[in-house]
Write a protein that holds these residues in place. Structure first.
Motif, mmCIF file in Angstrom:
data_model
loop_
_atom_site.group_PDB
_atom_site.id
_atom_site.type_symbol
_atom_site.label_atom_id
_atom_site.label_comp_id
_atom_site.label_asym_id
_atom_site.label_seq_id
_atom_site.Cartn_x
_atom_site.Cartn_y
_atom_site.Cartn_z
ATOM 1 N N ALA A 657 0.867 -1.201 0.069
ATOM 2 C CA ALA A 657 0.177 0.003 0.164
ATOM 3 C C ALA A 657 0.906 1.211 0.048
ATOM 4 O O ALA A 657 0.583 2.240 -0.815
ATOM 5 C CB ALA A 657 -0.935 0.028 1.322
ATOM 6 N N SER A 658 1.795 1.176 0.809
ATOM 7 C CA SER A 658 2.578 2.461 0.960
ATOM 8 C C SER A 658 3.572 2.798 -0.028
ATOM 9 O O SER A 658 3.827 3.831 -0.785
ATOM 10 C CB SER A 658 3.631 2.389 2.313
ATOM 11 N N ILE A 659 4.268 1.552 -0.714
ATOM 12 C CA ILE A 659 5.235 1.852 -1.911
ATOM 13 C C ILE A 659 4.403 2.103 -3.189
ATOM 14 O O ILE A 659 4.790 2.993 -4.076
ATOM 15 C CB ILE A 659 5.746 0.436 -2.169
ATOM 16 N N THR A 660 2.985 1.518 -3.214
ATOM 17 C CA THR A 660 2.199 1.883 -4.406
ATOM 18 C C THR A 660 1.858 3.467 -4.282
ATOM 19 O O THR A 660 1.896 4.157 -5.402
ATOM 20 C CB THR A 660 1.166 1.142 -4.440
ATOM 21 N N PHE A 661 1.287 3.867 -3.043
ATOM 22 C CA PHE A 661 1.156 5.260 -2.973
ATOM 23 C C PHE A 661 2.301 6.211 -3.349
ATOM 24 O O PHE A 661 2.061 7.197 -3.858
ATOM 25 C CB PHE A 661 0.561 5.406 -1.456
ATOM 26 N N GLN A 662 3.278 5.865 -2.675
ATOM 27 C CA GLN A 662 4.661 6.742 -2.826
ATOM 28 C C GLN A 662 4.907 6.959 -4.494
ATOM 29 O O GLN A 662 5.242 7.867 -5.057
ATOM 30 C CB GLN A 662 5.688 6.159 -2.288
ATOM 31 N N GLU A 663 4.761 5.850 -5.277
ATOM 32 C CA GLU A 663 5.222 5.672 -6.677
ATOM 33 C C GLU A 663 3.848 6.498 -7.356
ATOM 34 O O GLU A 663 4.181 7.339 -8.246
ATOM 35 C CB GLU A 663 4.844 4.407 -7.287
ATOM 36 N N GLN A 664 2.649 6.231 -7.062
ATOM 37 C CA GLN A 664 1.762 7.215 -7.603
ATOM 38 C C GLN A 664 1.724 8.585 -7.419
ATOM 39 O O GLN A 664 1.620 9.519 -8.348
ATOM 40 C CB GLN A 664 0.181 6.887 -7.042
ATOM 41 N N LEU A 665 1.997 8.930 -6.199
ATOM 42 C CA LEU A 665 2.513 10.457 -5.746
ATOM 43 C C LEU A 665 3.564 10.780 -6.686
ATOM 44 O O LEU A 665 3.627 12.154 -7.254
ATOM 45 C CB LEU A 665 2.749 10.845 -4.508
ATOM 46 N N ASP A 666 4.673 10.187 -6.698
ATOM 47 C CA ASP A 666 5.747 10.579 -7.410
ATOM 48 C C ASP A 666 5.624 10.866 -8.951
ATOM 49 O O ASP A 666 6.047 11.609 -9.613
ATOM 50 C CB ASP A 666 7.067 9.624 -7.489
ATOM 51 N N ASN A 667 4.736 10.015 -9.530
ATOM 52 C CA ASN A 667 4.545 10.190 -10.969
ATOM 53 C C ASN A 667 3.505 10.865 -11.375
ATOM 54 O O ASN A 667 3.046 11.377 -12.439
ATOM 55 C CB ASN A 667 4.247 8.566 -11.764
ATOM 56 N N HIS A 684 -6.248 10.794 -5.983
ATOM 57 C CA HIS A 684 -6.268 9.702 -6.895
ATOM 58 C C HIS A 684 -5.327 8.543 -6.559
ATOM 59 O O HIS A 684 -5.465 7.231 -6.760
ATOM 60 C CB HIS A 684 -5.779 10.291 -8.307
ATOM 61 N N ALA A 685 -4.130 9.177 -6.168
ATOM 62 C CA ALA A 685 -3.136 7.909 -5.508
ATOM 63 C C ALA A 685 -3.551 7.045 -4.386
ATOM 64 O O ALA A 685 -3.491 6.004 -4.223
ATOM 65 C CB ALA A 685 -1.795 8.714 -5.238
ATOM 66 N N TRP A 871 5.334 14.858 1.174
ATOM 67 C CA TRP A 871 4.725 15.228 0.084
ATOM 68 C C TRP A 871 4.158 16.637 0.118
ATOM 69 O O TRP A 871 4.331 17.597 -0.825
ATOM 70 C CB TRP A 871 3.716 14.130 -0.391
ATOM 71 N N CYS A 872 3.446 16.829 1.253
ATOM 72 C CA CYS A 872 3.045 18.260 1.294
ATOM 73 C C CYS A 872 4.157 19.352 1.711
ATOM 74 O O CYS A 872 3.880 20.354 1.059
ATOM 75 C CB CYS A 872 2.217 18.256 2.811
ATOM 76 N N LYS A 873 5.171 19.021 2.304
ATOM 77 C CA LYS A 873 6.235 19.966 2.352
ATOM 78 C C LYS A 873 7.220 20.208 0.986
ATOM 79 O O LYS A 873 7.391 21.334 0.644
ATOM 80 C CB LYS A 873 7.108 19.465 3.360
ATOM 81 N N LEU A 874 7.090 19.263 0.036
ATOM 82 C CA LEU A 874 7.748 19.349 -1.180
ATOM 83 C C LEU A 874 6.964 20.079 -2.206
ATOM 84 O O LEU A 874 7.416 20.874 -2.739
ATOM 85 C CB LEU A 874 8.123 17.934 -1.760
ATOM 86 N N HIS A 875 5.719 19.777 -2.236
ATOM 87 C CA HIS A 875 4.548 20.719 -3.101
ATOM 88 C C HIS A 875 3.955 21.753 -2.622
ATOM 89 O O HIS A 875 2.951 22.229 -3.246
ATOM 90 C CB HIS A 875 3.602 19.464 -3.711
ATOM 91 N N GLU A 896 7.851 15.107 11.301
ATOM 92 C CA GLU A 896 9.272 15.615 11.501
ATOM 93 C C GLU A 896 10.102 15.608 10.334
ATOM 94 O O GLU A 896 11.121 16.118 10.162
ATOM 95 C CB GLU A 896 10.116 14.891 12.418
ATOM 96 N N VAL A 897 9.550 14.958 9.323
ATOM 97 C CA VAL A 897 10.282 14.474 8.141
ATOM 98 C C VAL A 897 10.377 15.566 7.216
ATOM 99 O O VAL A 897 9.692 16.651 7.018
ATOM 100 C CB VAL A 897 10.013 13.253 7.306
ATOM 101 N N ASP A 898 11.634 15.660 6.170
ATOM 102 C CA ASP A 898 11.592 16.829 5.357
ATOM 103 C C ASP A 898 11.044 16.408 4.065
ATOM 104 O O ASP A 898 10.411 15.403 3.810
ATOM 105 C CB ASP A 898 13.024 17.382 5.003
ATOM 106 N N GLY A 899 10.794 17.305 3.086
ATOM 107 C CA GLY A 899 10.430 17.027 1.762
ATOM 108 C C GLY A 899 11.064 16.172 1.010
ATOM 109 O O GLY A 899 10.467 15.726 -0.107
ATOM 110 N N GLU A 900 12.264 15.706 1.263
ATOM 111 C CA GLU A 900 12.710 14.847 0.352
ATOM 112 C C GLU A 900 12.859 13.062 0.844
ATOM 113 O O GLU A 900 13.338 12.535 0.147
ATOM 114 C CB GLU A 900 14.445 15.327 0.201
ATOM 115 N N TRP A 901 12.010 13.175 1.846
ATOM 116 C CA TRP A 901 12.000 11.528 2.733
ATOM 117 C C TRP A 901 11.116 10.994 1.575
ATOM 118 O O TRP A 901 10.221 11.446 1.011
ATOM 119 C CB TRP A 901 11.223 11.845 3.889
ATOM 120 N N LYS A 902 11.633 9.731 1.527
ATOM 121 C CA LYS A 902 10.822 8.621 0.702
ATOM 122 C C LYS A 902 10.664 7.375 1.549
ATOM 123 O O LYS A 902 11.479 6.995 2.388
ATOM 124 C CB LYS A 902 11.667 8.137 -0.651
ATOM 125 N N PHE A 903 9.620 6.587 1.301
ATOM 126 C CA PHE A 903 9.128 5.365 1.770
ATOM 127 C C PHE A 903 10.228 4.325 1.511
ATOM 128 O O PHE A 903 10.605 4.414 0.252
ATOM 129 C CB PHE A 903 7.859 4.877 1.367
#
Length: 903
Positions: A657-667, A684-685, A871-875, A896-903
């Motif tokens: 679920a989390s990896i699919t979500f991360q990929e959908q958001l990135d793309n 949508h993601a 994602w919120c911080k990055l966008h 606490e994470v920054d905008g560059e954090w990835k799952f």
């Protein structure tokens, strides 16, 4: 407290659905026909009060004295603007920290057992940037202004704060966050915004509505007072109040000050380090007051009786109470269900055998029972309660809160922490989910003799609030529940845990997502092995490999065997012959009832070897036979644990679920889109994950009504734009030649204009009537004379005159505004309306797309919240647009994470 479901942490809850071509790593995600129920999501139109807290700088050392930091006070301003500035700038990696519900106490020991390295090292502690949000006064200036009262000095009287209520019913505890009014900036410097404790306390809720953007400002930190323990006597508390009075401070002011100080401290458990922690020990000291039992049954008036064969029946209280359970559901779908009715009547006859009617009536046939008189009485009582004045409702709520207050919090290792489901379920009829065979069965009243409590060895054993003694008292430091019992319907164990925002719950969540994140290191090796085993000569290995393929690629639940008296729901390992249909050359059609009896229907493309295996597994079998007859969840999870400690099929589900979500958001996130366009990409993601995990729901009954209201609102925007254009034409006819203003608004013909103005007129009159009644009610409460009816009559005349003027403007292409504006301002207002219309259309599309997919369960249980925070911080999207106050309280560590954090 959930009435029908065992209170287990991280329970899988179903959501909703939409079509997509593929999931993660090429996993097929296809559409099908779904039914079931789930929770609903909503647009970012809720006015939950946001939270904030102080953080230490990266360079500042972490000392025991600084573990508990002071929370910043906030001034909140709400706006309807969709172009909101994010709370944190991605460039600076600042965070919008959220408070935990924990309140530190002097002498508290380190309670966390989770090492800091369990959290990703990318977290940053920085001061949150203040957010301001304001709209131009020209935006949506109403054509009809309502009369406003003043205090005689030209100033508006202060608005009342709206408190949040926690409401309980038979099915459980839910949170209602009423919209908070806008707050103006303080006139004097140094004036502080005060937030009451009850406004900030939250419970986990399935209703997951996003917050609107807050405006924050710094406030000096305060010292935290020592809390009274749960065992402190009322006499001692009175003495404290007396002492405050002697010191010259009013009790009311002192109480408010104390509430503020209780709110201000934040226990940042995720920053603690305990190198040699014993994972089996969850706490050192634990104090609480037990659980809150519902009040005893109060018999109905002697004039209200059920009827049998047309004659009233004199039932004793025990039987009357059970009859009342059914009567209350008379107009619901439950009363139309034959299984529900059969189970109820069977148990009702059992109660009647022990508590026969006092008039010797023999009740034998369900069809001859008439519960309508009881139903009518309950409806009358509801109407009376609804008709109570605000003061009477507040008084009733205050009395209820006073009774429950001792049970809402506990003291864990010296810290005051909120208890989640402290109320014991009242008796009633089991409703279940889906086609449960036991729906309608009587849930018996739970008594102290049924409950085991867990408490510290040195703590005072609490007394139940009803007569009786506890079944047992334990002092088990390896568990996190405060009380448990076994309900009679399914023999399920029910537990009382700490609230979602507590430190123990937070540690559990973080550990779960870190475990799923750790799977990334092993997943390639696991996939390589099960692909090889798809051709294994050992049937057990081949079946296990095929099951792992389904769990990995389709995110199926592992599944457990069901008893005859349980709902016929299945998972991967319990799939039967009839649940999978082969369709050459390589299609499989899944059709079965999943968790909570939600239908899972999916036609997917699979690898050639998987198709061959299913064909082999089905040979010689028929309907009812198990497909994987040599695999069960125990053996499967044991095999998975050989790859990674603690790995189970459920960890795979969370990972996928989390990896699919991360990929959908990135793309799928537009880099230069508006906030609403990015929110649509986020939803949508989330929908893609919900489809993958079969988180579906039936289309809400109110969906069409909701969409109708949105269409009316959109038409209102277009009407406003039309009037602004016509105002430009009235000032200077040259604007008619400009292409931007020449064309009429779509869907705004003469009939639409007339209909809109009539509906608007009705709303304005209704609003005036409600305001008049509310003002009179307040005047009477204050001992003053109510306004005469002539005041309301004059207001109605004023509204009528205004809409007559609007009617005369129809067809003239000219309009007069209530307040004159220069053409530049009017053009600016039209541009803002254009943006609002565009944004609102996107919101409507998003709601329509998500009508069959529930997004809340993914956010709560399956999606690592750090993905959302980063994602919120990055966008540049405010996290309050996505996470409700409940989720912000549940996941403060993720902020606490920054905008560059990835799952």
């Amino acid at each position: 407290m959930s009435g029908d479901v065992a209170m287990m942490s991280d329970d899988d809850r179903p959501l909703r659905a939409k079509a997509s071509s593929s999931g993660h790593n090429g996993a097929p995600v296809t559409n099908g026909t779904h039914d079931g129920a789930g929770e609903s999501s909503s647009l970012s139109e809720d006015d939950d009060m946001p939270l904030s807290q102080s953080t230490r700088t990266k360079s500042e050392p972490m000392t025991p004295d600084k573990r508990f930091l002071k929370r910043k006070k906030i001034a909140i301003e709400y706006s309807s603007s969709d172009d909101e500035t994010p709370l944190a700038s991605p460039a600076k990696s600042s965070t919008s920290a959220v408070r935990s519900t924990a309140v530190p106490m002097p002498g508290a020991i380190q309670a966390t057992t989770l090492p800091a390295k369990a959290v990703n090292g990318n977290g940053r502690n920085a001061k949150a940037k203040a957010l301001t949000d304001s709209d131009s006064e020209d935006d949506f200036t109403p054509l009809v202004k309502s009369r406003r009262t003043t205090n005689g000095k030209g100033k508006q009287p202060p608005k009342k704060k709206v408190k949040k209520e926690v409401v309980s019913d038979e099915e459980g505890e839910s949170e209602i966050d009423e919209p908070a009014p806008k707050k103006k900036a303080p006139a004097k410097r140094g004036r502080k915004s005060k937030v009451k404790e009850e406004d900030m306390d939250v419970d986990e809720s399935d209703d997951d509505k996003p917050l609107k953007k807050p405006a924050t400002k710094k406030a000096p930190a305060k010292r935290v007072k020592k809390e009274a323990s749960p065992s402190e006597t009322p006499k001692a508390k009175k003495g404290k109040v007396k002492k405050e009075e002697d010191s010259g401070e009013s009790p009311k002011k002192g109480k408010k000050k104390k509430e503020e100080e209780e709110e201000e401290a934040v226990y940042r458990w995720w920053e603690q380090q305990q190198a040699e922690a014993d994972d089996s020990i969850k706490w050192q000291t634990l104090e609480h007051n037990g659980v809150y039992f519902p009040p005893p049954y109060e018999p109905l008036p002697s004039t209200v009786k059920m009827r049998y064969k047309g004659k009233p029946v004199d039932l004793p209280p025990a039987a009357e109470e059970v009859a009342g359970f059914y009567a209350a559901l008379l107009e619901t779908d439950h009363a139309k269900d034959s299984v529900f009715n059969s189970n109820f009547f069977k148990d009702f006859l059992g109660v009647l055998a022990k508590n026969p009617p006092r008039d010797k009536t023999k009740i034998t046939e369900f069809e001859d029972c008439d519960f309508r008189p009881m139903f009518s009485h309950f409806e009358d009582e509801k109407a009376k309660k609804k008709a109570l004045s605000n003061a009477e409702k507040k008084e009733l709520k205050a009395a209820k809160d006073k009774l429950e207050a001792p049970f809402t919090h506990c003291f864990l290792d010296g810290r005051k922490e909120k208890v989640g489901n402290f109320r014991v379920e009242p008796p009633g009829l089991f409703r279940g989910r889906g086609e449960h065979p036991k729906k309608g069965t009587l849930k018996l009243r739970v008594r102290p003799e049924d409950i085991t409590i867990n408490i510290g060895k040195t703590a005072t054993i609490p007394k139940p609030n009803v007569p009786g003694k506890w079944k047992a008292v334990k002092h088990d430091q390896t568990v996190t529940w405060l009380a448990n019992w076994t309900e009679n319907v399914n023999d399920a164990h029910k537990y009382v845990f700490l609230a979602a925002g507590s430190s123990l719950k937070g540690q559990s969540d973080m550990t779960k997502f870190e475990k799923a994140r750790e799977l990334k290191k092993h997943v390639d090796r696991i996939r390589q092995d099960y692909r090889a085993d798809l051709k294994s000569k050992l049937m057990e290995n081949r079946q296990r490999a095929t099951a792992m393929y389904f769990i990995d690629r389709l995110a199926l639940r592992a599944g457990n065997e069901k008893q005859d008296d349980e709902a016929d729901t299945v998972g991967c390992c319990s799939l039967r012959f009839e649940h999978i249909t082969l369709e050459p050359p390589n299609f499989l059609i899944f059709d079965f009832l999943g968790k909570d009896s939600i239908r899972y229907y999916n036609r997917v493309t699979v690898e050639e070897q998987v198709f061959k295996n299913i064909k082999i597994f089905k040979e010689g079998k028929q309907d009812g036979d198990e497909l994987f007859d040599r695999v069960d969840t125990t053996r499967l999870n044991k095999h998975l644990a050989s790859y990674m400690k603690g790995l189970t099929a459920k960890v795979f589900r969370t990972y996928n679920a989390s990896i699919t979500f991360q990929e959908q958001l990135d793309n799928g996130t537009p880099a230069k889109g508006t906030v609403q366009e990015k929110l649509n990409a986020y939803n949508h993601a989330n929908r893609m994950v919900a489809i993958l995990c079969n988180h579906q729901r039936a289309v809400p009954k109110t969906h069409e009504q909701s969409m109708g209201k949105m269409k009316d609102k959109l038409r209102g925007f277009k009407y406003e734009r039309m009037k602004l254009r016509h105002a430009l034409f009235a000032i200077d006819s040259k604007f008619k030649k400009k292409k931007k203003y020449a064309d009429d608004e779509s869907d705004m013909d003469d009939d639409a204009v007339i209909e809109h103005e009539e509906q608007w007129k009705e709303r304005e009159i209704e609003k005036a009537e409600k305001k008049f009644a509310k003002e009179n009610e307040k005047l009477v409460e204050d001992g003053k004379e109510a306004q005469p009816d002539s005041v309301l009559k004059d207001k109605r005349k004023e509204i009528e005159a205004e809409f007559k003027r609007l009617a005369k403007e129809r067809g003239t292409n000219k309009a007069a505004l209530k307040r004159e504006k220069p053409t530049e301002k009017i053009e600016e207002s039209i541009d803002k309306l254009d943006e609002k219309i565009k944004t609102f259309k996107l919101q409507m599309e998003d709601r329509e797309a998500g009508k069959e997919v529930a997004l809340g369960t993914s956010k709560i249980n399956y999606l690592d919240p750090r993905i959302t925070a980063a994602w919120c911080k990055l966008h540049g999207v405010p996290v309050e647009k996505i996470f409700s106050k409940t989720l912000l309280t549940k996941f403060p560590w993720a902020m606490e994470v920054d905008g560059e954090w990835k799952f």
